[in-house]
Design a protein around this motif. Structure first.
Motif, PDB file in Angstrom:
ATOM      1  N   GLU A 111       5.582   5.125   2.000  1.00  0.00           N
ATOM      2  CA  GLU A 111       5.468   6.484   1.493  1.00  0.00           C
ATOM      3  C   GLU A 111       6.482   6.607   0.371  1.00  0.00           C
ATOM      4  N   ARG A 112       6.018   6.791  -0.850  1.00  0.00           N
ATOM      5  CA  ARG A 112       6.924   6.874  -1.995  1.00  0.00           C
ATOM      6  C   ARG A 112       6.286   7.700  -3.101  1.00  0.00           C
ATOM      7  N   SER A 113       7.124   8.242  -3.963  1.00  0.00           N
ATOM      8  CA  SER A 113       6.623   9.027  -5.083  1.00  0.00           C
ATOM      9  C   SER A 113       5.854   8.129  -6.045  1.00  0.00           C
ATOM     10  N   LEU A 114       4.722   8.650  -6.523  1.00  0.00           N
ATOM     11  CA  LEU A 114       3.865   7.901  -7.437  1.00  0.00           C
ATOM     12  C   LEU A 114       3.604   8.722  -8.693  1.00  0.00           C
ATOM     13  N   GLY A 115       3.494   8.035  -9.821  1.00  0.00           N
ATOM     14  CA  GLY A 115       3.095   8.670 -11.074  1.00  0.00           C
ATOM     15  C   GLY A 115       1.742   8.151 -11.510  1.00  0.00           C
ATOM     16  N   ARG A 116       1.191   8.715 -12.576  1.00  0.00           N
ATOM     17  CA  ARG A 116      -0.109   8.255 -13.067  1.00  0.00           C
ATOM     18  C   ARG A 116      -0.059   6.786 -13.448  1.00  0.00           C
ATOM     19  N   LEU A 117       1.093   6.303 -13.926  1.00  0.00           N
ATOM     20  CA  LEU A 117       1.213   4.909 -14.321  1.00  0.00           C
ATOM     21  C   LEU A 117       0.995   3.969 -13.140  1.00  0.00           C
ATOM     22  N   ASP A 118       1.402   4.405 -11.943  1.00  0.00           N
ATOM     23  CA  ASP A 118       1.179   3.595 -10.749  1.00  0.00           C
ATOM     24  C   ASP A 118      -0.313   3.431 -10.462  1.00  0.00           C
ATOM     25  N   PHE A 119      -1.096   4.411 -10.835  1.00  0.00           N
ATOM     26  CA  PHE A 119      -2.548   4.329 -10.649  1.00  0.00           C
ATOM     27  C   PHE A 119      -3.171   3.399 -11.683  1.00  0.00           C
ATOM     28  N   PHE A 120      -2.725   3.514 -12.921  1.00  0.00           N
ATOM     29  CA  PHE A 120      -3.274   2.652 -13.970  1.00  0.00           C
ATOM     30  C   PHE A 120      -2.970   1.175 -13.709  1.00  0.00           C
ATOM     31  N   GLY A 121      -1.830   0.891 -13.061  1.00  0.00           N
ATOM     32  CA  GLY A 121      -1.449  -0.492 -12.801  1.00  0.00           C
ATOM     33  C   GLY A 121      -1.858  -1.011 -11.443  1.00  0.00           C
ATOM     34  N   LEU A 163       0.856  -1.182   0.000  1.00  0.00           N
ATOM     35  CA  LEU A 163       0.000   0.000   0.000  1.00  0.00           C
ATOM     36  C   LEU A 163       0.898   1.239   0.000  1.00  0.00           C
ATOM     37  N   SER A 164       0.752   2.086  -1.017  1.00  0.00           N
ATOM     38  CA  SER A 164       1.640   3.246  -1.183  1.00  0.00           C
ATOM     39  C   SER A 164       0.842   4.551  -1.144  1.00  0.00           C
ATOM     40  N   THR A 165       1.479   5.578  -0.618  1.00  0.00           N
ATOM     41  CA  THR A 165       0.900   6.916  -0.596  1.00  0.00           C
ATOM     42  C   THR A 165       2.030   7.923  -0.793  1.00  0.00           C
ATOM     43  N   PRO A 166       1.769   9.043  -1.474  1.00  0.00           N
ATOM     44  CA  PRO A 166       2.843  10.023  -1.701  1.00  0.00           C
ATOM     45  C   PRO A 166       3.378  10.593  -0.385  1.00  0.00           C
ATOM     46  N   PRO A 167       4.664  10.874  -0.332  1.00  0.00           N
ATOM     47  CA  PRO A 167       5.221  11.546   0.856  1.00  0.00           C
ATOM     48  C   PRO A 167       4.826  13.016   0.869  1.00  0.00           C
ATOM     49  N   ALA A 168       4.875  13.617   2.040  1.00  0.00           N
ATOM     50  CA  ALA A 168       4.521  15.040   2.156  1.00  0.00           C
ATOM     51  C   ALA A 168       5.406  15.907   1.279  1.00  0.00           C
ATOM     52  N   THR A 169       6.646  15.475   1.039  1.00  0.00           N
ATOM     53  CA  THR A 169       7.575  16.258   0.217  1.00  0.00           C
ATOM     54  C   THR A 169       7.139  16.328  -1.245  1.00  0.00           C
ATOM     55  N   VAL A 182      -5.244   5.416   8.538  1.00  0.00           N
ATOM     56  CA  VAL A 182      -5.338   4.301   7.589  1.00  0.00           C
ATOM     57  C   VAL A 182      -4.006   3.573   7.479  1.00  0.00           C
ATOM     58  N   MET A 183      -2.902   4.299   7.497  1.00  0.00           N
ATOM     59  CA  MET A 183      -1.586   3.657   7.462  1.00  0.00           C
ATOM     60  C   MET A 183      -1.403   2.758   8.690  1.00  0.00           C
ATOM     61  N   GLN A 184      -1.832   3.240   9.843  1.00  0.00           N
ATOM     62  CA  GLN A 184      -1.753   2.462  11.081  1.00  0.00           C
ATOM     63  C   GLN A 184      -2.589   1.192  10.972  1.00  0.00           C
ATOM     64  N   ILE A 185      -3.815   1.319  10.493  1.00  0.00           N
ATOM     65  CA  ILE A 185      -4.710   0.165  10.351  1.00  0.00           C
ATOM     66  C   ILE A 185      -4.141  -0.825   9.343  1.00  0.00           C
ATOM     67  N   ALA A 186      -3.652  -0.299   8.213  1.00  0.00           N
ATOM     68  CA  ALA A 186      -3.131  -1.176   7.155  1.00  0.00           C
ATOM     69  C   ALA A 186      -1.963  -2.024   7.656  1.00  0.00           C
ATOM     70  N   ARG A 187      -1.077  -1.411   8.432  1.00  0.00           N
ATOM     71  CA  ARG A 187       0.044  -2.178   8.986  1.00  0.00           C
ATOM     72  C   ARG A 187      -0.458  -3.265   9.944  1.00  0.00           C
ATOM     73  N   SER A 188      -1.527  -2.962  10.681  1.00  0.00           N
ATOM     74  CA  SER A 188      -2.043  -3.922  11.664  1.00  0.00           C
ATOM     75  C   SER A 188      -2.649  -5.150  11.003  1.00  0.00           C
ATOM     76  N   ILE A 189      -3.044  -5.062   9.728  1.00  0.00           N
ATOM     77  CA  ILE A 189      -3.613  -6.223   9.035  1.00  0.00           C
ATOM     78  C   ILE A 189      -2.609  -6.844   8.062  1.00  0.00           C
ATOM     79  N   GLY A 190      -1.337  -6.439   8.181  1.00  0.00           N
ATOM     80  CA  GLY A 190      -0.278  -7.108   7.440  1.00  0.00           C
ATOM     81  C   GLY A 190       0.102  -6.511   6.107  1.00  0.00           C
TER      82      GLY A 190
END
Length: 296
Positions: free
Chosen positions: A227-237, A196-202, A214-222
């Motif tokens: 947090e990483r940079s994402l492009g539109r291609l990451d959304f399409f895939g 599960l990825s989300t853009p960093p604040a930077t 949500v990040m806390q919950i997601a880690r709790s379920i494995g």
């Protein structure tokens, strides 16, 4: 709707702000958007901590202590009387003469609005959102740090307008480097397998309170949360994509620029995170509006 202003709580329609307030004239101020869920104010301490940092960043002295601000929020929520509501706590630079100079304002302004909010319909929540990539860009952090929740939301408003004019529900904003920052008023997540990825604040997004939950919950379920940079291609895939925010809650995204994402509907992980996020909000913190007193 109820509003705390000038030391008293009134019907929002009766609340007034001085037209020379620099928050109105120049967008000079900060705010927090907070949810009341099942009669509980969700993570108010974290909201107030972020408000303090934002105030320091723009050289604005908070007019009340965090404890006093918490009491104002809770009092106004109780007066509103609904167990499901949205809180807008606003601190402005204050009343001053015409001209952008903040030092001409004698004292900060403060008001708190509590009322209903419905960013998306039940049908949109059921089917998922259609987004477009906005032509408007988030500024670089060295120009305007989006971690400061300021009163100037023109970029978000224009992105939302563009989306609605193009027949979409919302817009995805990129930064100057072409990386995804966030939606118009929500954080974004992509799911690839168990990552599960989300853009960093930077990259130009707000460090959302619900994003962190949500990040806390997601880690709790494995899930492997990154947090990483994402492009539109990451959304399409992606297998699934969803948005989070105090106003949005957790809501699936089904398409971007007319291209289907995943199965084109809310996925099982998004559905599970939505349910767990709701359960967390229903049980965390003190119940300030008991079920016997409030209306849902």
């Amino acid at each position: 709707m109820k509003t705390w202003i000038d030391g008293r709580i009134v019907d929002t329609a009766a609340a007034t702000v001085n037209v020379t307030d620099h928050g109105l004239l120049y967008g000079d101020g900060i705010f927090e958007g907070i949810r009341v869920v099942a009669g509980r104010v969700f993570r108010i301490d974290r909201h107030l901590a972020r408000l303090q940092v934002g105030a320091k960043a723009i050289g604005l002295e908070l007019p009340r202590s965090p404890d006093a601000l918490r009491e104002i929020v809770e009092q106004t929520a109780r007066a509103h009387g609904q167990r499901e509501a949205y809180v807008r706590l606003v601190i402005t630079r204050g009343v001053g003469p015409l001209g952008v100079d903040p030092t001409t304002c004698e004292r900060p302004g403060l008001f708190c609005i509590v009322g209903p909010i419905r960013l998306f319909s039940d049908e949109q929540r059921k089917r998922g959102l259609d987004l477009i990539t906005s032509s408007h860009r988030r500024p670089n952090a060295d120009a305007l740090d989006m971690r400061v929740k300021s009163l100037n939301y023109l970029g978000s408003a224009l992105a939302k307008l563009e989306a609605r004019q193009r027949g979409a529900d919302d817009a995805l904003l990129l930064n100057a480097r072409g990386h995804v920052a966030e939606a118009s008023v929500a954080n974004v997540f992509t799911l690839h397998g168990d990552v599960l990825s989300t853009p960093p604040a930077t990259d130009g997004c707000l460090e959302g309170i619900n994003r962190a939950a949500v990040m806390q919950i997601a880690r709790s379920i494995g899930l492997d949360v990154r947090e990483r940079s994402l492009g539109r291609l990451d959304f399409f895939g992606a297998d699934e994509v969803f948005l989070t925010g105090s106003g949005a809650g957790v809501i699936a995204m089904r398409s971007l620029d007319g291209r289907t994402i995943g199965a084109g509907e809310q996925g099982p992980v998004t559905a599970r995170l939505t349910s767990l996020h709701r359960r967390l909000a229903e049980t965390e913190g003190s119940e300030i509006i008991p079920a016997s007193e409030g209306q849902s």
